[in-house]
Design an enzyme around this catalytic site. Structure first.
Site, PDB file in Angstrom:
ATOM      1  N   LYS A   1     -19.781   1.110  29.854  1.00 46.86           N
ATOM      2  CA  LYS A   1     -20.124   2.068  28.802  1.00 46.86           C
ATOM      3  C   LYS A   1     -21.461   1.655  28.195  1.00 46.86           C
ATOM      4  O   LYS A   1     -21.553   0.661  27.482  1.00 46.86           O
ATOM      5  CB  LYS A   1     -19.074   2.107  27.690  1.00 46.86           C
ATOM      6  CG  LYS A   1     -19.298   3.319  26.794  1.00 46.86           C
ATOM      7  CD  LYS A   1     -18.634   3.227  25.448  1.00 46.86           C
ATOM      8  CE  LYS A   1     -19.466   2.527  24.414  1.00 46.86           C
ATOM      9  NZ  LYS A   1     -20.758   3.171  24.096  1.00 46.86           N
TER      10      LYS A   1
ATOM     11  N   GLU B   1     -21.805 -11.539  23.888  1.00 44.40           N
ATOM     12  CA  GLU B   1     -23.203 -11.903  23.584  1.00 44.40           C
ATOM     13  C   GLU B   1     -23.583 -11.161  22.316  1.00 44.40           C
ATOM     14  O   GLU B   1     -23.785  -9.949  22.350  1.00 44.40           O
ATOM     15  CB  GLU B   1     -24.120 -11.509  24.751  1.00 44.40           C
ATOM     16  CG  GLU B   1     -23.838 -12.238  26.039  1.00 44.40           C
ATOM     17  CD  GLU B   1     -24.074 -13.735  25.953  1.00 44.40           C
ATOM     18  OE1 GLU B   1     -24.807 -14.181  25.049  1.00 44.40           O
ATOM     19  OE2 GLU B   1     -23.494 -14.470  26.772  1.00 44.40           O
TER      20      GLU B   1
ATOM     21  N   CYS C   1     -32.101  -9.778  20.608  1.00 40.01           N
ATOM     22  CA  CYS C   1     -31.077 -10.670  20.043  1.00 40.01           C
ATOM     23  C   CYS C   1     -31.655 -12.030  19.701  1.00 40.01           C
ATOM     24  O   CYS C   1     -31.323 -12.617  18.686  1.00 40.01           O
ATOM     25  CB  CYS C   1     -29.915 -10.809  21.010  1.00 40.01           C
ATOM     26  SG  CYS C   1     -30.419 -11.361  22.637  1.00 40.01           S
TER      27      CYS C   1
ATOM     28  N   GLU D   1     -29.258 -10.584  10.106  1.00 39.92           N
ATOM     29  CA  GLU D   1     -29.981 -10.175  11.309  1.00 39.92           C
ATOM     30  C   GLU D   1     -30.603  -8.818  11.017  1.00 39.92           C
ATOM     31  O   GLU D   1     -29.889  -7.830  10.800  1.00 39.92           O
ATOM     32  CB  GLU D   1     -29.037 -10.071  12.509  1.00 39.92           C
ATOM     33  CG  GLU D   1     -29.802  -9.744  13.779  1.00 39.92           C
ATOM     34  CD  GLU D   1     -28.913  -9.459  14.989  1.00 39.92           C
ATOM     35  OE1 GLU D   1     -27.929  -8.711  14.851  1.00 39.92           O
ATOM     36  OE2 GLU D   1     -29.222  -9.971  16.074  1.00 39.92           O
TER      37      GLU D   1
END
Ligand code: NAD
Length: 492
Positions: free
Chosen positions: A183, A259, A294, A393
């Site tokens: 997906k 992750e 990331c 973040e």
């Protein structure tokens, strides 16, 4: 091709199940181009029954197509052909990727497409290289482990590098003999469909690699929970990763690779070699893909004696960026994925400034001739460990600056209460570099560089809330296998 007309790109939507497109009825989601905000297509939202149809197809293909049982070298040959087809398809794939994501077309040609192909090729090479082991048992027995594929792997990808992130998931899963239901992100759903077409052309049996479309809450959740999914591999935010881990636990104690997010420090000592090069590295680590990476190096932690000239040099580089659509060759600052995300970036920056921090540059949206959302590369100083811009973040081109005078102080600043994805340390002192390699609580530490190299052998993955398990390397391949233990009594 370095520039293209976005309106000339044909986009095929739908799910890809059992080797063919499936245009399902039902609710859809509009998909916008980040570069100009224009809605250019829609995707169906796969519901529970659609996901079940895809997983059943994958399960049947896994059991009956011969993919799992064929000689591993044959599987490797098909996957190498898949990689060749991806590389040869750059004229289609690169503009398609650039059209709907934040990836500038120049980068998509130079990096995303070749790197995607190479990721598949790297894992093809594992197919006949890793099996089980014979254990050193006593002479009365033969003990061994046999490596077996798991079955159907559910893969869920984010929007920031749609092709590359997909390849890190499907490469090792397919090479190990599994079937996959992928997906993609609902914000970048189309390049994965092209991969599925190319897989069929390469000879991957129908149903072995499927793509389902939809949002996380409906489609992603149904995929994770389906009882025939044997493993889940996910890249995305820490919050979603935690929800997926819980769902995996409750729906069959499925193994899971996560992750997740990061807030990675770049630590610079006054003795760092080639300081001009260091400044460029610092800048590129937080501006590549407009900071939507990331492992973005979002926290500069610099020895006080060189802080001023270094930060000013980074600011100079930041001021030279030109924002622009992904289809313009001259632009070097990518768009932000959505206006909502740009608002979030700005809200965190403004809250930090309201708390007493100062912005040396940026701290506002970039102006362009496009209607998309762009954010100026930003440096925020006079922050504390509690500042929103240091804690959260941001996923945008925002660099915070903190200074230190001793190694202990640098280490204390580098530690983050939640994240431990990556870190960089820049110093000419080998002993100090190795002390930091040992002491930093991060899944990856770069010394006198920042960012991955273009090979695949070094695994990547986070500590703490940045994730579980590894992508890339031998580790990702092994995580797509089960190991059966066998003990044979040799006495008659
Ligand atoms: P996200 O978590 O919002 O979404 C990622 C994917 O998960 C999407 O496909 C989404 O539809 C799906 N999803 C959402 N909720 C779900 C649910 N409940 N069940 C199943 N699937 C669900 O992340 P994003 O905004 O697309 O990506 C950005 C994030 O990804 C950042 O936090 C970034 O750090 C992280 N990321 C990590 C790495 C890494 O290697 N560690 C690499 C790239 C991105």
């Amino acid at each position: 091709m370095n520039t293209f007309d976005p309106n000339a790109i044909a986009v095929r939507s739908g799910h890809f199940i059992g080797g063919a497109y499936l245009d399902a009825q039902g609710p859809t989601l509009d998909v916008a181009r980040p570069s100009d905000g224009q809605i250019y297509a829609s995707v169906p939202i796969g519901d529970e029954s659609l996901v079940a149809y895809a997983v059943d197809n994958a399960w049947n293909a896994w059991r009956k197509s011969g993919w799992a049982t064929m000689p591993p070298r044959e599987r490797a040959r098909i996957l190498r052909r898949f990689a060749d087809l991806i590389a040869a398809d750059a004229e289609t794939l690169a503009p398609l990727e650039a059209l709907g994501s934040t990836r500038p077309v120049r980068d998509a040609f130079a990096w995303d497409v070749p790197f995607t192909a190479e990721g598949i090729r790297f894992y093809a090479e594992f197919a006949d290289k890793i099996g089980g082991q014979v254990a050193p048992t006593d002479r009365e027995h033969l003990g061994m482990t046999i490596a077996e594929p798991i079955g159907v792997v559910g893969a869920i990808a984010p929007w920031n590098f749609p092709l590359v992130m997909a390849s890190w998931k499907i490469g090792p899963a397919l090479a190990a003999g599994n079937a996959v239901v992928l997906k993609p992100s609902e914000m970048t759903p189309f390049s994965a469909l092209r991969l599925a077409e190319l897989a069929i052309e390469a000879g991957v049996p129908a149903g072995v690699f499927n793509v389902v479309q939809g949002d996380g809450r409906t489609t992603g959740d149904a995929l994770v929970r389906h009882p025939l999914i044997g493993k889940v591999t996910f890249t995305g935010s820490t919050r979603t990763g935690a929800a997926i881990m819980a769902a995996c636990a409750l729906s069959g104690t499925k193994p899971v690779t996560l992750e997740l997010g990061g807030k990675s420090p770049q630590i610079v000592f006054a003795d760092a070699p080639r300081i001009e090069e260091v400044a460029r590295r610092i800048a590129s680590a937080i501006t590549t893909n407009a900071g939507q990476v990331c492992v973005a190096g979002s926290r500069l932690i610099v020895e006080r004696s060189i802080a001023e000239p270094l930060v000013e040099r980074v600011a100079q580089i930041f001021r030279g960026f030109e924002a622009g659509a992904t289809w313009h060759a001259h632009a070097n600052l990518a768009p932000i994925i959505s206006p909502t995300q740009a608002d979030r970036i700005d809200a965190i920056v403004q809250a930090t400034l309201d708390d007493g921090a100062q912005a040396r540059c940026g701290a506002r949206r970039a102006t362009t001739d496009q209607a998309g959302a762009y954010y100026m590369p930003t440096i925020v100083e006079n922050v504390t460990a509690d500042s929103a811009a240091v804690r959260e973040e941001i996923f945008g081109p925002v660099l915070t600056v903190q200074t230190f005078e001793s190694e202990d102080e640098a280490l204390a600043l580098a530690a983050h209460p939640d994240y431990g994805l990556a870190a960089g340390v820049h110093t000419a002192n080998l002993g100090r570099a190795l002390r930091f390699v040992r002491a930093l609580d991060a899944g990856t530490v770069w010394v006198n560089r920042y960012g991955r190299s273009n090979d695949f052998v070094i695994p990547t993955g986070g500590y703490k809330r940045s994730g579980i398990g590894k992508d890339l390397g031998k580790e990702a391949y092994e995580a797509n296998l089960r190991f059966k233990s066998v003990l044979i009594d040799l006495n008659d």
